[in-house]
Write a protein that holds these residues in place. Sequence first.
Motif, PDB file in Angstrom:
ATOM      1  N   SER A   1       0.813  -1.216   0.000  1.00 21.18           N
ATOM      2  CA  SER A   1       0.000   0.000   0.000  1.00 21.18           C
ATOM      3  C   SER A   1       0.843   1.261   0.000  1.00 21.18           C
ATOM      4  O   SER A   1       0.420   2.297  -0.517  1.00 21.18           O
ATOM      5  CB  SER A   1      -0.947   0.006   1.208  1.00 21.18           C
ATOM      6  OG  SER A   1      -0.209  -0.042   2.416  1.00 21.18           O
ATOM      7  N   LYS A   2       2.053   1.180   0.559  1.00 18.03           N
ATOM      8  CA  LYS A   2       2.886   2.385   0.666  1.00 18.03           C
ATOM      9  C   LYS A   2       4.301   1.994   1.047  1.00 18.03           C
ATOM     10  O   LYS A   2       4.568   0.873   1.510  1.00 18.03           O
ATOM     11  CB  LYS A   2       2.322   3.324   1.738  1.00 18.03           C
ATOM     12  CG  LYS A   2       2.347   2.726   3.144  1.00 18.03           C
ATOM     13  CD  LYS A   2       1.694   3.608   4.168  1.00 18.03           C
ATOM     14  CE  LYS A   2       1.752   3.024   5.567  1.00 18.03           C
ATOM     15  NZ  LYS A   2       1.118   1.702   5.676  1.00 18.03           N
ATOM     16  N   THR A   3       5.214   2.951   0.879  1.00 17.83           N
ATOM     17  CA  THR A   3       6.578   2.868   1.407  1.00 17.83           C
ATOM     18  C   THR A   3       6.793   4.100   2.260  1.00 17.83           C
ATOM     19  O   THR A   3       6.533   5.222   1.826  1.00 17.83           O
ATOM     20  CB  THR A   3       7.612   2.842   0.269  1.00 17.83           C
ATOM     21  OG1 THR A   3       7.414   1.661  -0.521  1.00 17.83           O
ATOM     22  CG2 THR A   3       9.034   2.854   0.821  1.00 17.83           C
ATOM     23  N   VAL A   4       7.251   3.891   3.502  1.00 15.30           N
ATOM     24  CA  VAL A   4       7.515   5.020   4.402  1.00 15.30           C
ATOM     25  C   VAL A   4       8.930   4.895   4.952  1.00 15.30           C
ATOM     26  O   VAL A   4       9.445   3.794   5.152  1.00 15.30           O
ATOM     27  CB  VAL A   4       6.492   5.105   5.551  1.00 15.30           C
ATOM     28  CG1 VAL A   4       5.171   5.657   5.054  1.00 15.30           C
ATOM     29  CG2 VAL A   4       6.273   3.754   6.212  1.00 15.30           C
ATOM     30  N   VAL A   5       9.545   6.064   5.191  1.00 14.90           N
ATOM     31  CA  VAL A   5      10.953   6.132   5.581  1.00 14.90           C
ATOM     32  C   VAL A   5      11.113   7.144   6.698  1.00 14.90           C
ATOM     33  O   VAL A   5      10.479   8.203   6.691  1.00 14.90           O
ATOM     34  CB  VAL A   5      11.822   6.555   4.366  1.00 14.90           C
ATOM     35  CG1 VAL A   5      13.243   6.890   4.795  1.00 14.90           C
ATOM     36  CG2 VAL A   5      11.829   5.464   3.312  1.00 14.90           C
ATOM     37  N   LEU A   6      11.969   6.811   7.666  1.00 12.02           N
ATOM     38  CA  LEU A   6      12.349   7.749   8.714  1.00 12.02           C
ATOM     39  C   LEU A   6      13.864   7.887   8.749  1.00 12.02           C
ATOM     40  O   LEU A   6      14.591   6.913   8.544  1.00 12.02           O
ATOM     41  CB  LEU A   6      11.888   7.265  10.095  1.00 12.02           C
ATOM     42  CG  LEU A   6      10.397   7.184  10.387  1.00 12.02           C
ATOM     43  CD1 LEU A   6      10.173   6.653  11.800  1.00 12.02           C
ATOM     44  CD2 LEU A   6       9.723   8.535  10.214  1.00 12.02           C
TER      45      LEU A   6
END
Length: 339
Positions: free
Chosen positions: A13-18
């Motif tokens: 559904s998504k790619t998230v990065v911190l």
Amino acid sequence: MTPLYLGVDAGNSKTVVLLCTAAGEVVGSGRSGNGDIYGASSERAAVEAVIAAVKEALTVAGAQPDGIGGAAFRLAGVDWPEDHAFWVDALAAELPDVAALRAYDRCSISNDGFAAIRCGEPSGNGVAVIGGTGSAVAGRGPGGAEWSMSFWIQDAHGASGLVAGALRAVYRAELGLGPKTALTKRLLAYFGYADVEEMLHQFTRRGDRPSRPWHTAAREVAGAAADGDAEALRILREHGEHLADYARVTAARVGFDVASDEVPVVLAGSVIDADGSPVRAAVLAALPERFASARPRLATLPPVAGAALDALAEAGVEVTPEVTSRLRASMPPPAFVRT
């Protein structure tokens, strides 16, 4: 230059990065689309999604790739050795400064299931059971061994699995091969179809499929169960039993003695985290019967935060309660990780 630490959580559904400091303060974040090499429109599209989110986080932080001191890529679709090798090559081509950290064991690549372990177990040792659009089960043992259920999972779970089971029950009931169920009326109303044959046709025909993906009807399954529908209750009960079984197998695979060790089992993902989640209730009901040594706890951070904590720990930074609290306090708004 003070190094930064990169946590990546890529799914369908998504790619998230911190990006965070050694003290746990989040200084950069990025979000993009599908980063699963099995689920994206192409392998190249998955790579582009992951790299775009990383570059966005670097831009927000005002940093360059050579300023990263540790990285943990937790990627849906890292299921076989060739998948890992694919991402090693992709990162070497796209982010060579980050990929070079692999020589110092400061850049790891593994299945996204591992991201959730530190979200409920600070040591990083335990089993994660994730229920979102799909499901993932992964574990890290007391000796550092890792294993993911990946394609060993033989039952559909998460929102997609709930609705797939509900549709199967509806179709069987229509044929007279299964009991009548309130799911029929609920799903027909939700998707806007006149009868079961039209619904089956629309979901299986050639050409364009319905614009409303079936996993979005998971709340209808939960609602039917809350109203006491026997088929919906069965689907949820089996959901919990399967996930409890997979958690036990995973724990044994990574070196826990499932007969005597107390095994942390972290429950995470949008379907499990939801208020009053019947899936969470089903897993919690099944664990004492099927995995008595499990010690379940709910994730207190989203998986991308667990990836960032992995990056810190693997780079030799002590993940203290203060570091975790600082990361939690500096996270982007909730919409950042919402599916």
